[in-house]
Design a protein around this motif. Sequence first.
Motif, PDB file in Angstrom:
ATOM      1  N   VAL A  22       1.188  -3.189  -6.244  1.00 29.91           N
ATOM      2  CA  VAL A  22       1.090  -1.867  -5.628  1.00 29.91           C
ATOM      3  C   VAL A  22      -0.317  -1.328  -5.820  1.00 29.91           C
ATOM      4  O   VAL A  22      -0.863  -1.386  -6.931  1.00 29.91           O
ATOM      5  N   VAL A  23      -0.912  -0.823  -4.739  1.00 32.06           N
ATOM      6  CA  VAL A  23      -2.150  -0.061  -4.846  1.00 32.06           C
ATOM      7  C   VAL A  23      -1.881   1.337  -4.317  1.00 32.06           C
ATOM      8  O   VAL A  23      -1.229   1.514  -3.287  1.00 32.06           O
ATOM      9  N   THR A  24      -2.382   2.339  -5.032  1.00 34.00           N
ATOM     10  CA  THR A  24      -2.159   3.728  -4.641  1.00 34.00           C
ATOM     11  C   THR A  24      -3.275   4.587  -5.226  1.00 34.00           C
ATOM     12  O   THR A  24      -3.737   4.328  -6.345  1.00 34.00           O
ATOM     13  N   PRO A  25      -3.752   5.580  -4.492  1.00 37.53           N
ATOM     14  CA  PRO A  25      -4.866   6.385  -5.007  1.00 37.53           C
ATOM     15  C   PRO A  25      -4.430   7.261  -6.169  1.00 37.53           C
ATOM     16  O   PRO A  25      -3.319   7.799  -6.178  1.00 37.53           O
ATOM     17  N   PRO A  26      -5.287   7.427  -7.169  1.00 36.95           N
ATOM     18  CA  PRO A  26      -4.965   8.289  -8.302  1.00 36.95           C
ATOM     19  C   PRO A  26      -5.321   9.740  -8.006  1.00 36.95           C
ATOM     20  O   PRO A  26      -5.999  10.057  -7.028  1.00 36.95           O
ATOM     21  N   GLY A  27      -4.864  10.624  -8.890  1.00 36.79           N
ATOM     22  CA  GLY A  27      -5.341  11.993  -8.848  1.00 36.79           C
ATOM     23  C   GLY A  27      -6.744  12.070  -9.406  1.00 36.79           C
ATOM     24  O   GLY A  27      -7.307  11.069  -9.879  1.00 36.79           O
ATOM     25  N   LYS A  28      -7.333  13.265  -9.392  1.00 37.23           N
ATOM     26  CA  LYS A  28      -8.708  13.425  -9.874  1.00 37.23           C
ATOM     27  C   LYS A  28      -8.828  13.173 -11.368  1.00 37.23           C
ATOM     28  O   LYS A  28      -9.931  12.940 -11.869  1.00 37.23           O
ATOM     29  N   GLY A  30      -0.049   3.873   6.163  1.00 39.98           N
ATOM     30  CA  GLY A  30      -1.286   4.506   5.707  1.00 39.98           C
ATOM     31  C   GLY A  30      -1.841   5.399   6.795  1.00 39.98           C
ATOM     32  O   GLY A  30      -1.292   5.473   7.896  1.00 39.98           O
ATOM     33  N   ASN A  31      -2.951   6.051   6.503  1.00 43.66           N
ATOM     34  CA  ASN A  31      -3.571   6.906   7.510  1.00 43.66           C
ATOM     35  C   ASN A  31      -4.313   6.046   8.537  1.00 43.66           C
ATOM     36  O   ASN A  31      -4.227   4.810   8.519  1.00 43.66           O
ATOM     37  N   ALA A  32      -5.034   6.700   9.425  1.00 38.60           N
ATOM     38  CA  ALA A  32      -5.717   5.962  10.495  1.00 38.60           C
ATOM     39  C   ALA A  32      -6.733   4.975   9.943  1.00 38.60           C
ATOM     40  O   ALA A  32      -6.972   3.912  10.537  1.00 38.60           O
ATOM     41  N   TYR A  33      -7.336   5.277   8.796  1.00 34.75           N
ATOM     42  CA  TYR A  33      -8.331   4.390   8.205  1.00 34.75           C
ATOM     43  C   TYR A  33      -7.667   3.138   7.617  1.00 34.75           C
ATOM     44  O   TYR A  33      -8.164   2.020   7.789  1.00 34.75           O
ATOM     45  N   TYR A  73       0.849  -1.185   0.000  1.00 31.18           N
ATOM     46  CA  TYR A  73       0.000   0.000   0.000  1.00 31.18           C
ATOM     47  C   TYR A  73       0.886   1.236   0.000  1.00 31.18           C
ATOM     48  O   TYR A  73       1.759   1.390   0.868  1.00 31.18           O
ATOM     49  N   VAL A  74       0.651   2.135  -0.960  1.00 29.89           N
ATOM     50  CA  VAL A  74       1.441   3.363  -1.080  1.00 29.89           C
ATOM     51  C   VAL A  74       0.494   4.557  -0.968  1.00 29.89           C
ATOM     52  O   VAL A  74      -0.340   4.768  -1.855  1.00 29.89           O
ATOM     53  N   PRO A  75       0.598   5.348   0.101  1.00 31.25           N
ATOM     54  CA  PRO A  75      -0.268   6.516   0.233  1.00 31.25           C
ATOM     55  C   PRO A  75      -0.070   7.492  -0.921  1.00 31.25           C
ATOM     56  O   PRO A  75       1.024   7.628  -1.473  1.00 31.25           O
ATOM     57  N   GLY A  76      -1.151   8.176  -1.296  1.00 30.44           N
ATOM     58  CA  GLY A  76      -1.075   9.150  -2.379  1.00 30.44           C
ATOM     59  C   GLY A  76      -1.757  10.431  -1.977  1.00 30.44           C
ATOM     60  O   GLY A  76      -1.462  10.984  -0.926  1.00 30.44           O
ATOM     61  N   GLY A  77      -2.688  10.874  -2.768  1.00 29.09           N
ATOM     62  CA  GLY A  77      -3.426  12.087  -2.444  1.00 29.09           C
ATOM     63  C   GLY A  77      -2.551  13.317  -2.577  1.00 29.09           C
ATOM     64  O   GLY A  77      -1.855  13.508  -3.569  1.00 29.09           O
ATOM     65  N   THR A  78      -2.560  14.165  -1.533  1.00 25.59           N
ATOM     66  CA  THR A  78      -1.837  15.433  -1.606  1.00 25.59           C
ATOM     67  C   THR A  78      -0.325  15.241  -1.592  1.00 25.59           C
ATOM     68  O   THR A  78       0.412  16.126  -2.010  1.00 25.59           O
ATOM     69  N   ALA A  79       0.147  14.104  -1.086  1.00 26.30           N
ATOM     70  CA  ALA A  79       1.584  13.849  -1.042  1.00 26.30           C
ATOM     71  C   ALA A  79       1.846  12.402  -1.452  1.00 26.30           C
ATOM     72  O   ALA A  79       1.933  11.516  -0.604  1.00 26.30           O
ATOM     73  N   PRO A  80       1.944  12.135  -2.744  1.00 26.97           N
ATOM     74  CA  PRO A  80       2.228  10.760  -3.180  1.00 26.97           C
ATOM     75  C   PRO A  80       3.593  10.309  -2.660  1.00 26.97           C
ATOM     76  O   PRO A  80       4.614  10.939  -2.962  1.00 26.97           O
ATOM     77  N   LEU A  81       3.603   9.254  -1.880  1.00 21.75           N
ATOM     78  CA  LEU A  81       4.845   8.844  -1.213  1.00 21.75           C
ATOM     79  C   LEU A  81       5.648   7.921  -2.133  1.00 21.75           C
ATOM     80  O   LEU A  81       5.624   6.700  -2.005  1.00 21.75           O
ATOM     81  N   ILE A  82       6.366   8.546  -3.043  1.00 24.92           N
ATOM     82  CA  ILE A  82       7.194   7.825  -4.006  1.00 24.92           C
ATOM     83  C   ILE A  82       8.196   6.942  -3.287  1.00 24.92           C
ATOM     84  O   ILE A  82       8.458   5.797  -3.676  1.00 24.92           O
TER      85      ILE A  82
END
Length: 429
Positions: free
Chosen positions: A157-163, A212-215, A128-137
């Motif tokens: 790898v799963v990571t959130p995309p941009g809009k 990841g975040n708390a969720y 799991y790779v956090p993304g969003g406002t700060a994609p953690l490369i």
Amino acid sequence: MDIIRLADGGYEAKLAPLMNRSAFDADIDRSVAEILAAVRSCGDAALSEYASRFDHVTLTPVQFQVTADEIAAAAGLIDDATRAAVDVACRQVTVFSRERLPKAWQFSPRAGVMLGEQFAPMDRVGCYVPGGTAPLISTVVHTVALAAAAGVKDIVVVTPPGKDGRVNPALLYACKVAGATEVYRLGGVYAVAALAYGTATIPKVEKIVGPGNAYVTAAKRQLYGEVALDLVAGPSEIMIIADDSADARYIAADMLSQAEHGSGREQAVLLSTNAALLPAVAAELKRQSATLSRAACVEAVLAKGVFLIEVADLAAAAALASRYAPEHLELMTRDAEALAGRITAAGAIFLGPWTPEPVGDFVAGPSHVLPTGGAGRYFSGLTVEHFFRRMSLVRYDRAALLAELPHIRQFALCEGLDAHGNSAAIRAE
């Protein structure tokens, strides 16, 4: 921002909330459970719904996976400096991991008995790779490169995309260099659920790793048993132990490096034997934070997640640090190596004024996936060994079995397990 001094009344009481913090939240647990249940029952349809709801992107199942062409094109979309940074980090993390590869071993502790262990890499793991406002490369490197060094066949790898539905090109380049075999533009709880349960589009993995975040942390905890997990790695935190040799500017800069992650749940703690250092650091935190691009994220942490604490001596600091079990622990003292020997719980320890925590986040070598929320008392950071299965080896010859048969039979008798005793005794007939 709280300043806690030795002369303050109720010193220990003021420390208690900090020391008894938790990585878990009951309200978060409930909302996470609903998402997990939906993905388990509805599969790809739920993933499409949650991608729209949480990541504001419309995706059909055929669009979940990032294509080989997109990954190949990523290198041309980033500059030379970014490629070089990713290459260096990947190489140095891989070198460190290869030093830790487990090796099969055997020995004979008594006549006729051979004992040992052998290891085999897992077949399919999810990162799991956090993304969003700060994609953690860097998280790609600090998870995928370890799995690749271990010899894992399928590294997902799963990571959130941009809009716009795209994944950050530098992150995709890191996936390619580090050795990922599949990349999915899915994030948060629903992506973790897809890895754990599997869907028509995404095959189930054997283990999930990554911060990841708390969720996401809550989701991983609830999925324990469906898959293997690495550790509890929620919102970031840093603790610094400093004496009168430390520079307030360095301390503030390092505390802010973790405060800017963006969840607002991060913590930054200073323990110092030098009472005069506390207000100096407080002033530096205010001055430096005003210059940061993510000042809004930092403000929430400065308001409720920063603690500047006076301690009687370094022994007391080491004891407090071991109780707190920080994700990151910096030692800015004259003899940092000696002090490190007194620490019994921390995710990673950074020694001396020239080892700021971000060297560990990016290029040093050990993985930056570390336990948070006090979990460092019973979890350790991610290492290459996490990607192996360990199998014990046992071999007896006839004489050795007969020598220990009375004890085997006695255990079977005590536990009421006749067949256990018979399976050994029949060989003596």
